[in-house]
Enzyme design. Structure first.
Site, short mmCIF file in Angstrom:
data_model
loop_
_atom_site.label_atom_id
_atom_site.label_comp_id
_atom_site.label_asym_id
_atom_site.label_seq_id
_atom_site.Cartn_x
_atom_site.Cartn_y
_atom_site.Cartn_z
N CYS A 205 0.69 -1.06 0.03
CA CYS A 205 0.01 -0.16 -0.24
C CYS A 205 0.82 1.24 -0.31
O CYS A 205 1.71 0.74 0.13
CB CYS A 205 -0.75 0.04 1.29
N ARG B 19 12.01 -4.99 6.61
CA ARG B 19 12.42 -4.74 5.47
C ARG B 19 14.03 -4.61 4.87
O ARG B 19 14.45 -4.59 4.22
CB ARG B 19 12.25 -3.50 4.68
N HIS C 9 6.03 6.42 -2.68
CA HIS C 9 7.28 6.94 -3.28
C HIS C 9 7.04 7.88 -3.90
O HIS C 9 7.28 8.73 -3.09
CB HIS C 9 7.91 6.25 -4.13
N ALA D 125 2.84 1.41 2.75
CA ALA D 125 4.25 1.01 2.81
C ALA D 125 5.49 1.71 2.18
O ALA D 125 6.36 1.54 2.45
CB ALA D 125 3.81 -0.62 2.45
#
Ligand code: CFM
Ligand code: HCA
Length: 539
Positions: free
Chosen positions: A59, A93, A192, A62
């Site tokens: 999503c 991560r 992003h 994230a």
């Protein structure tokens, strides 16, 4: 691939597609294609996942909090939302860091406002103020970042006003917020974009105290998974290239703040960070090029590209010396391993850049990529075209024209005046901004955007690749089918895989995986006993 292989691929693709209802079929067939020699071949990408299909995607939250901001050690990242959003995104991560001289590193913490029912009903702003204050009082960090989860957008808490007020109140701590509610956009890609905009707006250019050197670069889109950035840092150092900042592997807020003092931006993962590069180009005149440090040849090529940009014989000479020194070890290992990996096959379905970058490493091992695709890449990542930035930066002030979350690629068509890669090469111009996944792929291979679980199973059952690359959600399903599976996100506790040293690690890892006999023993008892036989997969 032979003509016969291509025909088989076309037919097989149709058998996968024919299971879909007409509306789904119409959409999926634009996203599930067989590679043709046609350089103008296009694919549909960055569109909404069909409801009911099991997607690999994540999503917006994230992409913003986990991916772009997650690896920066000295910003306190507060998740404004229910505790699960913070907990399940807590350092999953494998982005590594080396705390600086002051040892400041908040990456191992999980900060959340832990929203409850009453905050949803009466508002969560008071709770957020309290959390920011508490973080400041306990840690006195340089910066605090606030990340909105889905309910925050729904109830309308104004995270930006709170950030601004708290920043003014503290005086010595930069506080900024991200409207990165999980539901925004179609994938983590939207996150992003939001992350890029806010870092640019609130951090870039706020300090002039960057590293000094003759050849100063920023490395954009390298997140130090499994220590990749450490290898690249060392390599650049050896070449005499000064790294001002990395977005955002092994990074600190001060590095972002002074990143506008670099001469050149080098982009590894174009998908996640191209917006910062575009904005720096507009505002500070810093040009950008694409680089790829995944693969020994790709690493050599990237170092040469950086050296060529500076046009300094001294740097070019040093880069050649480093390449010559490093390549000896690489070639020795390849000579030993390649006879065992040559001709083996693979499939790669991951993220928005690795499905492309890791093809280099497989090529070095003589392996064939049968199928590849991104979870959330856009058409430019596939087709290797340059899509014009959708954001305008006001050159005189710090204002960015308000973000329009990018969903435009569905409508994007190659523009008439957009030169092809071949045309650019003929004119002797750089095509570095035109690199993408599809130009690298063989005729007859499959290119699949946002692959569904069903499609993945069908591909594996039909082609049985020697190794399959994706993420944790796919890992155990693939292994249960008797196929070795390598995680390209987390590297399965392995890595680094970047640079020359990383390439050697990778060769050894893949050699072990494709040579292992254990995968042939995976058959369940009912597969041997007809009376117990059940269907392996719904086809
Ligand atoms: Fe860029 Fe990444 Fe990737 Fe990405 Fe990611 Fe990642 Fe990835 Mo997972 S930033 S697009 S959103 S290279 S987290 S470090 S591995 S999906 S291919
Ligand atoms: C994310 C992060 C992720 C997930 C990895 C996976 C990562 O998308 O939120 O599915 O295995 O690299 O950690 O991409």
């Amino acid at each position: 691939m032979s003509e016969k292989g291509k025909m088989k691929a076309d037919i097989f693709r149709d058998t996968i597609m024919e299971k879909y209802p007409p509306k789904v079929l119409k959409k999926r067939k634009k996203q599930f294609i067989v590679r043709e020699a046609d350089p103008e071949q296009s694919i549909q990408a960055n569109v909404r996942t069909v409801p009911g299909i099991i997607t690999q995607r994540g999503c917006c939250y994230a992409g913003c909090k986990g991916v772009v901001l997650g690896p920066t050690r000295d910003i306190i990242n507060i998740t404004h939302g229910p505790i699960g959003c913070g907990f399940y995104s807590w350092l999953t991560r494998r982005n590594q860091t080396r705390p600086g001289d002051n040892g400041e590193n908040y990456m191992t913490y999980c900060f959340s406002t832990d929203m409850q029912d009453q905050n949803i009903v009466f508002g969560g702003e008071k709770l957020l103020r309290q959390a920011v204050q508490e973080a400041y009082d306990i840690f006195h960090p340089k910066a605090i970042a606030i990340f909105s989860t889905c309910p925050v957008g729904l109830i309308g808490d104004d995270v930006h006003v709170i950030a601004r007020e708290m920043k003014e109140q503290f005086g010595d701590c930069n506080v900024f917020a991200f409207s990165c509610e999980g539901y925004k956009g179609v994938s983590q890609s939207a996150g992003h974009h939001i992350a890029n905009n806010q870092i640019f707006k609130h951090v870039v250019g706020t300090s002039e105290e960057g590293r000094t050197g003759r050849y100063k670069i920023n490395l954009l889109g390298e997140y130090n998974i499994g220590g990749d950035a450490f290898v690249i840092e060392e390599l650049l150092e050896k070449c005499g290239i000064t790294l001002v900042s990395t977005y955002s592997g092994n990074s600190s807020i001060d590095q972002f703040a002074s990143s506008h003092t670099a001469d050149l931006n080098c982009i590894m993962c174009h998908r996640s960070i191209n917006y910062v590069a575009g904005m720096m180009e507009t505002k500070y005149g810093i040009p950008w090029i694409k680089v790829n440090f995944i693969g020994a040849e790709a690493t050599a090529k990237s170092l040469r590209k950086i050296a060529a940009y500076f046009e300094e014989p001294e740097l070019e000479k040093r880069v050649e010396e480093v390449i010559a020194e490093e390549i000896v070890g690489v070639e020795a290992v390849l000579e030993e391993i390649r006879p065992r990996t040559e001709g083996k096959t693979t499939m790669l379905f991951v993220g928005g850049s690795r499905a492309h970058h890791y093809q280099e490493l497989f090529k070095e091992l003589g392996m064939e990529v049968l199928a590849a695709g991104y979870e959330f890449g856009h058409r430019d990542d596939y087709e290797g075209r340059r899509v014009l930035p959708s954001i305008k930066v006001d050159a005189d002030s710090r204002n960015i024209e308000e973000l329009k979350v990018e969903q435009d690629t569905e409508r994007y068509r190659p523009r008439k005046d957009e030169s092809s890669r071949e045309e650019l090469e003929q004119q002797g111009l750089s095509f570095s901004s035109y690199e993408g996944l599809m130009p690298e792929m063989e005729n007859g291979s499959f290119v699949v955007d946002d692959i569904s679980h069903y499609e993945m199973e069908r591909l594996i059952l039909e082609y049985r690749p020697d190794v399959f690359c994706a993420g944790i959600k796919e890992k155990f399903c693939v292994q249960k089918m008797g196929v070795p599976m390598k995680q390209l996100h987390s590297y399965d506790y392995g890595g680094p895989y970047a640079g020359f040293a990383g390439a050697i690690n990778w060769y050894r890892e893949i050699d072990r995986m494709v040579g292992s006999k254990v995968w042939g023993l995976i058959g369940a008892p009912w597969e041997k006993n007809r009376t117990l036989h059940g269907r392996f997969v719904a086809t």
